[in-house]
Enzyme design. Structure first.
Site, short mmCIF file in Angstrom:
data_model
loop_
_atom_site.label_atom_id
_atom_site.label_comp_id
_atom_site.label_asym_id
_atom_site.label_seq_id
_atom_site.Cartn_x
_atom_site.Cartn_y
_atom_site.Cartn_z
N TYR A 144 0.85 -1.19 0.00
CA TYR A 144 0.00 0.00 0.00
C TYR A 144 0.88 1.23 0.00
O TYR A 144 1.84 1.31 0.77
CB TYR A 144 -0.89 0.00 1.25
CG TYR A 144 -1.78 1.20 1.40
CD1 TYR A 144 -2.82 1.44 0.50
CD2 TYR A 144 -1.58 2.12 2.45
CE1 TYR A 144 -3.65 2.54 0.66
CE2 TYR A 144 -2.42 3.21 2.60
CZ TYR A 144 -3.45 3.42 1.70
OH TYR A 144 -4.27 4.51 1.86
N ASP A 237 9.30 2.86 -0.16
CA ASP A 237 8.23 3.53 0.59
C ASP A 237 8.42 3.18 2.05
O ASP A 237 8.02 2.11 2.52
CB ASP A 237 6.86 3.09 0.08
CG ASP A 237 5.73 3.79 0.83
OD1 ASP A 237 6.05 4.56 1.77
OD2 ASP A 237 4.56 3.58 0.46
N LYS A 265 4.18 9.05 8.89
CA LYS A 265 4.00 8.43 10.20
C LYS A 265 5.02 8.95 11.24
O LYS A 265 4.83 10.05 11.74
CB LYS A 265 3.98 6.92 10.06
CG LYS A 265 2.78 6.52 9.16
CD LYS A 265 2.41 5.05 9.12
CE LYS A 265 1.07 4.88 8.41
NZ LYS A 265 1.09 4.14 7.17
C1 LIG Z 1 0.38 4.59 5.79
C2 LIG Z 1 1.12 4.37 4.55
C3 LIG Z 1 1.00 5.23 3.44
C4 LIG Z 1 -0.02 6.32 3.39
O1 LIG Z 1 0.22 7.32 4.34
P1 LIG Z 1 -1.00 8.29 4.74
O2 LIG Z 1 -0.36 9.26 5.67
O3 LIG Z 1 -2.03 7.42 5.38
O4 LIG Z 1 -1.48 8.93 3.50
C5 LIG Z 1 1.82 5.02 2.35
N1 LIG Z 1 2.71 4.01 2.34
C6 LIG Z 1 2.86 3.17 3.37
C7 LIG Z 1 3.89 2.10 3.30
C8 LIG Z 1 2.06 3.30 4.50
O5 LIG Z 1 2.19 2.42 5.50
#
Ligand SMILES: *Cc1c(COP(=O)(O)O)cnc(C)c1O
Length: 424
Positions: A144, A237, A265
């Site tokens: 994701y 990511d 995060k």
């Molecule tokens: C949470 C997450 C996102 C999205 O971040 P948001 O702040 O919710 O938009 C993208 N990539 C990874 C790996 C994530 O865990």
């Protein structure tokens, strides 16, 4: 446990907010119940509106690396906000957070701040396409990268949990340049790259959005070699894994350097912050130096920057990664013991992230996670909630450990897991 006030809050929320929540997983649909509404949180605990207290393994889905409501962070943010919340003009604190990231991650020579992880990966993709002049993006089944259109295919937890693999409203035109490979399968990536016109491979270097799945031996190295050979960018990511699985994320843990990395995060410490970073040569393709457009009214918001900077300062000063490593090592030992006696469960632990899977062998890709006993997970989730332990409400999610979680907290979790497995 009484949930009357949560139920009332949810009924009220559903009248004015679709499904009563502002992010789908919060609705607890995957576990067949209704959400608890949170009133406050401190350290490793959250308290709901009915006054029930839970040991928290959601930790804001990662950002609460120090535990909740750290007094030093609160003080710093309060002082910063008294000078004004937002200006839409440059402030020095943005540079300080960028410098902090560079000091911890040398390959992040330059960084652009945004307000979410979604924005960060969206920017990284546009930048990779602009820089390489190529079109296709390779992503992995179950990874994701936020909810923007071009990456919302085979995107793990959210969609899988709801049984909506691809969202209506995302046009085939938008996703036709997105190529999906199976996680941990470098051969598929090689074939896709040989197809040509690939701008970037984007990967969660340790997957967290299909439950925690580690990269197999040599997988990330293979991605590095293959992308280099085909002149595509490698994007890690690290929105979830950054400053969590290791002080230097996947770069530190596996010794593989990406061209670009995305963050979120932890770097906001609970405030809305995302970032894309990498070599100056690539990053300078962003406007206003380069031609790739990107912007944000609230990007680099001073209160959010202060929250992130103070969080990272404490993270370093207090050796937070060492503490988390010790606690998660204790957890891994306990889980190995339990899984040796209960052959219907398996687990994966990486730094401050873990998942217990209701299947006998730890999954290495998304189809293997999808084969888990979801009904049993539901029972487990409800059992733990009633015991005062708050887990992410889906088998497809990672659990998080903070600086405030103790070995006693882990023993409490392990004992509850053992009792559940013996009785169910
Ligand atoms: C949470 C997450 C996102 C999205 O971040 P948001 O702040 O919710 O938009 C993208 N990539 C990874 C790996 C994530 O865990």
């Amino acid at each position: 446990m009484d949930h009357t006030k949560s139920r009332q809050a949810f009924d009220a929320a559903k009248k004015s907010i679709p499904g009563g929540v502002n992010s789908p997983v919060r609705a607890f649909r995957a576990v067949g119940s209704e959400p608890v509404f949170i009133a406050s949180a401190k350290d490793q605990f959250v308290e709901d509106v009915d006054g029930n207290r839970y040991l928290d393994f959601i930790c804001t889905w990662g950002p609460a690396i120090l535990g909740h409501a750290n007094p030093e962070v609160l003080d710093a943010v309060r002082r910063r906000m008294e000078k004004g919340i937002s200006f839409g003009m440059p402030t020095e604190i943005e540079t300080r957070l960028a410098e902090k990231m560079h000091s911890m991650l040398p390959y992040v020579e330059k960084v652009r701040f945004v307000s979410s992880g979604t924005e960060a990966t969206m920017t990284a993709i546009r930048l990779a396409r602009g820089y390489t002049g190529k079109e296709k993006i390779i992503k992995f089944n179950g990874c994701y990268h936020g909810h923007h259109d071009s990456l919302l295919v085979k995107a793990g937890s959210g969609g899988a949990t709801l049984g909506v693999p691809d969202s209506p409203g995302v046009t085939p035109g938008t996703t036709k340049s997105t190529v999906i490979c199976e996680y941990n399968n470098a051969d598929e990536v090689r074939d896709a790259l040989e197809g040509g016109n690939v701008a970037a491979v984007i990967v969660e270097p340790v997957a967290g959005n299909m439950g925690v799945i580690k990269p197999g031996d040599g997988f990330l190295q293979a991605l590095r070699e293959l992308t280099e050979r085909h002149e595509a960018l490698l994007i890690f990511d690290e929105v979830m894994t950054g400053f969590r699985i290791h002080r230097q994320g996947a770069y530190g843990l596996y010794g593989v350097t990406p061209d670009l990395a995305t963050f979120g995060k932890v770097i906001g410490g609970g405030m809305p912050v995302g970032a894309v970073g990498g070599s100056a040569a690539v990053m300078d393709w962003l406007a206003p130096v380069g031609p790739v457009y990107q912007a944000g009214t609230l990007s680099g918001n001073p209160a959010a920057m202060e929250c992130g900077l103070k969080t990272l300062e404490i993270y370093e000063r207090e050796n937070v990664p060492d503490h988390i490593q010790a606690v998660s090592g204790h957890l891994a030992n306990g889980l190995a013991d339990i899984c040796s006696r209960h052959n219907t469960v398996s687990f994966s632990v990486q730094g401050g992230m873990f998942t217990v899977f209701f299947t006998g062998t730890a999954p290495s890709n998304f189809p293997e996670v999808a084969a888990c006993d979801m009904e049993r997970f539901r029972c487990f989730f409800q059992y733990m909630l009633e015991k005062g332990i708050l887990l992410p409400p889906s088998q497809y999610e990672a659990n998080f450990i903070s600086f405030k979680h103790t070995k006693q907290d882990i023993d409490h979790y392990l004992n509850a897991l053992e009792t559940f497995l013996s009785a169910n």
